[in-house]
Design an enzyme around this catalytic site. Structure first.
Site, PDB file in Angstrom:
ATOM      1  N   TYR A  89     -10.379   2.673  10.042  1.00 43.53           N
ATOM      2  CA  TYR A  89     -11.107   3.720  10.837  1.00 43.53           C
ATOM      3  C   TYR A  89     -12.257   2.978  11.805  1.00 43.53           C
ATOM      4  O   TYR A  89     -13.067   2.754  11.944  1.00 43.53           O
ATOM      5  CB  TYR A  89     -11.758   4.689   9.871  1.00 43.53           C
ATOM      6  CG  TYR A  89     -11.298   5.715   9.736  1.00 43.53           C
ATOM      7  CD1 TYR A  89     -11.033   7.030  11.229  1.00 43.53           C
ATOM      8  CD2 TYR A  89     -12.929   6.404   9.840  1.00 43.53           C
ATOM      9  CE1 TYR A  89     -11.464   8.270  11.539  1.00 43.53           C
ATOM     10  CE2 TYR A  89     -13.083   7.590  10.366  1.00 43.53           C
ATOM     11  CZ  TYR A  89     -12.630   8.465  11.068  1.00 43.53           C
ATOM     12  OH  TYR A  89     -12.912   9.611  11.373  1.00 43.53           O
ATOM     13  N   TYR A  97     -17.996   8.830   5.571  1.00 50.28           N
ATOM     14  CA  TYR A  97     -17.215   7.188   5.243  1.00 50.28           C
ATOM     15  C   TYR A  97     -17.680   6.409   4.634  1.00 50.28           C
ATOM     16  O   TYR A  97     -16.944   5.805   3.856  1.00 50.28           O
ATOM     17  CB  TYR A  97     -16.478   7.444   6.225  1.00 50.28           C
ATOM     18  CG  TYR A  97     -15.554   6.184   6.717  1.00 50.28           C
ATOM     19  CD1 TYR A  97     -14.918   6.935   6.614  1.00 50.28           C
ATOM     20  CD2 TYR A  97     -15.386   4.780   6.944  1.00 50.28           C
ATOM     21  CE1 TYR A  97     -13.029   6.709   6.112  1.00 50.28           C
ATOM     22  CE2 TYR A  97     -14.272   4.776   7.008  1.00 50.28           C
ATOM     23  CZ  TYR A  97     -12.868   5.322   6.919  1.00 50.28           C
ATOM     24  OH  TYR A  97     -12.195   4.153   6.425  1.00 50.28           O
ATOM     25  N   ILE A 149      -4.353  -0.674   2.251  1.00 53.45           N
ATOM     26  CA  ILE A 149      -5.004  -0.796   1.426  1.00 53.45           C
ATOM     27  C   ILE A 149      -6.699  -0.392   2.105  1.00 53.45           C
ATOM     28  O   ILE A 149      -7.163  -1.004   2.594  1.00 53.45           O
ATOM     29  CB  ILE A 149      -4.918  -2.453   0.469  1.00 53.45           C
ATOM     30  CG1 ILE A 149      -4.112  -3.029   0.656  1.00 53.45           C
ATOM     31  CG2 ILE A 149      -5.796  -2.171  -0.424  1.00 53.45           C
ATOM     32  CD1 ILE A 149      -3.855  -4.562   0.178  1.00 53.45           C
ATOM     33  N   SER A 206       1.338   7.672   2.019  1.00 44.58           N
ATOM     34  CA  SER A 206       0.864   6.580   2.387  1.00 44.58           C
ATOM     35  C   SER A 206       1.145   6.139   3.839  1.00 44.58           C
ATOM     36  O   SER A 206       2.732   6.614   4.226  1.00 44.58           O
ATOM     37  CB  SER A 206       1.104   6.312   1.399  1.00 44.58           C
ATOM     38  OG  SER A 206       1.149   6.500  -0.016  1.00 44.58           O
ATOM     39  N   ILE A 207       0.105   5.579   4.521  1.00 42.64           N
ATOM     40  CA  ILE A 207       1.228   5.440   5.996  1.00 42.64           C
ATOM     41  C   ILE A 207       1.836   4.044   5.418  1.00 42.64           C
ATOM     42  O   ILE A 207       2.651   4.043   6.464  1.00 42.64           O
ATOM     43  CB  ILE A 207      -0.099   5.147   6.350  1.00 42.64           C
ATOM     44  CG1 ILE A 207      -1.355   6.433   6.889  1.00 42.64           C
ATOM     45  CG2 ILE A 207      -0.300   4.460   8.271  1.00 42.64           C
ATOM     46  CD1 ILE A 207      -2.582   5.941   7.381  1.00 42.64           C
ATOM     47  N   GLY A 224       0.813  -1.412  -0.044  1.00 45.32           N
ATOM     48  CA  GLY A 224      -0.603   0.068  -0.297  1.00 45.32           C
ATOM     49  C   GLY A 224       0.953   1.137   0.449  1.00 45.32           C
ATOM     50  O   GLY A 224       0.299   2.089   0.513  1.00 45.32           O
ATOM     51  N   LYS A 253     -14.849  -1.774   6.547  1.00 44.15           N
ATOM     52  CA  LYS A 253     -14.047  -1.696   8.417  1.00 44.15           C
ATOM     53  C   LYS A 253     -14.690  -2.662   9.202  1.00 44.15           C
ATOM     54  O   LYS A 253     -13.524  -2.798   8.929  1.00 44.15           O
ATOM     55  CB  LYS A 253     -13.638   0.241   8.311  1.00 44.15           C
ATOM     56  CG  LYS A 253     -13.358   0.454   7.634  1.00 44.15           C
ATOM     57  CD  LYS A 253     -11.695   0.411   7.019  1.00 44.15           C
ATOM     58  CE  LYS A 253     -10.153   1.198   6.801  1.00 44.15           C
ATOM     59  NZ  LYS A 253      -9.365   0.702   5.957  1.00 44.15           N
TER      60      LYS A 253
END
Ligand code: NAI
Length: 270
Positions: free
Chosen positions: A150, A160, A95, A21-22, A15, A167
């Site tokens: 999240y 969202y 991702i 990007s994290i 990802g 999630k």
């Protein structure tokens, strides 16, 4: 700031699209802590992204894989073990993508083909990644698998959209697979529930600017940045957290436990 926490450890990082990007920040921090890894992303993201730069910087190889394709994932896992010279100690699933969000469809007007695709990419892919690792017996004992999530999985954030449902599914997969991976392979599986973060995926959420500054004002410690998230992930990949598994870990400066903050009250009494 290196502590050699991941010295000798090997893994796969999904990802990293660009430097926001994290996963990008995580790759940099894992490298600083002595870990080695293979970078992967969807073939299309490779053409758009700057992943080559990250690979060079961290001495990593890149193996393209669509995380919804079992064939790509099986190939990724076997190639990663070959390149790194053995089984893996850590995997980051970073991702997410909602087609409904991208196409501007409201939650009350989902196009279900879009919903299914977004679910496959954002949620089921985590099961597919773990099943590929499990079947190939690719994880070392006391290895660690982390996915990012999240808080909309627990509490409603209207914009969202269907990512909230994705999630919730992702977090459930972490618990369910975490049981089998723990029992049979002594591998831990957790999700990190991260603050809003200005990345490509984050900024795709409608009203993101309001969203992130509200969270900042609500969190006693302020929002957790991508770098903060990378540091937390390093701790979960390290040997210092061996008995933490099947958890959804809030990493949000205290947002999830705060009813209201002084800053927010002041806004309403102006
Ligand atoms: P990002 O846009 O930099 O990363 C998302 C990645 O998913 C990209 O690299 C993209 O190429 C990859 N991807 C999409 N479809 C794929 C596929 N079929 N196969 C393989 N990879 C695919 O954004 P960010 O924010 O770093 O996202 C990483 C994770 O963090 C996501 O799970 C996201 O939901 C989660 N997260 C993000 C927050 C935020 O506010 N940015 C907050 C909480 C969680």
């Amino acid at each position: 700031m290196g502590y050699n926490l991941l010295k000798g450890k090997k893994g796969i990082i999904f990802g990293a699209l660009d430097e926001n990007s994290i996963a990008w920040k995580t790759a940099e921090r894992v490298h600083e802590e002595g870990g080695s890894f293979v970078l992967t992303n969807a073939p299309i993201a490779m053409r758009m992204g700057q992943i080559n730069e990250l690979a060079k910087k961290t001495g990593s190889e890149i193996i393209p894989a669509d995380a919804t394709s079992e064939e790509d994932l099986a190939n990724l896992v076997s190639q990663a073990m070959e390149i790194l010279g053995g089984k893996l100690d850590f995997v980051l699933h970073s991702i997410g993508m909602s087609v409904n969000v991208r196409k501007g469809r409201a939650y009350t007007d989902e196009k279900y083909d879009f919903t299914a695709k977004g679910w496959d990419v954002s949620a089921l892919s985590f099961h597919k990644v773990m099943q590929s690792l499990y079947k190939a017996d690719a994880m070392n004992e006391w290895g660690s698998i982390v996915a990012l999530t999240y808080m909309a999985a627990q509490r409603t954030f209207p914009d969202y959209n269907d990512m909230a449902d994705n999630k919730a599914y992702l977090e459930s997969v972490a618990r369910s697979f975490g049981y089998f991976f723990g029992k049979e392979k002594k591998v831990r599986v957790n999700t990190i529930s991260q603050s809003p973060t200005p990345t490509t995926a984050g900024q795709g959420v409608k009203g993101f600017d309001g969203f992130i500054s509200y969270a900042e004002k609500m969190s006693p410690l302020g929002n957790a940045t991508a770098l903060d998230c990378a540091n937390y992930t390093v701790s979960l990949f390290s040997d210092l957290t061996r008995k933490v598994t099947m958890q959804n870990l809030f990493h949000d400066g205290g947002f999830s436990m705060t009813g209201v903050s002084q800053e927010v009250i002041e806004r309403f009494t102006e």
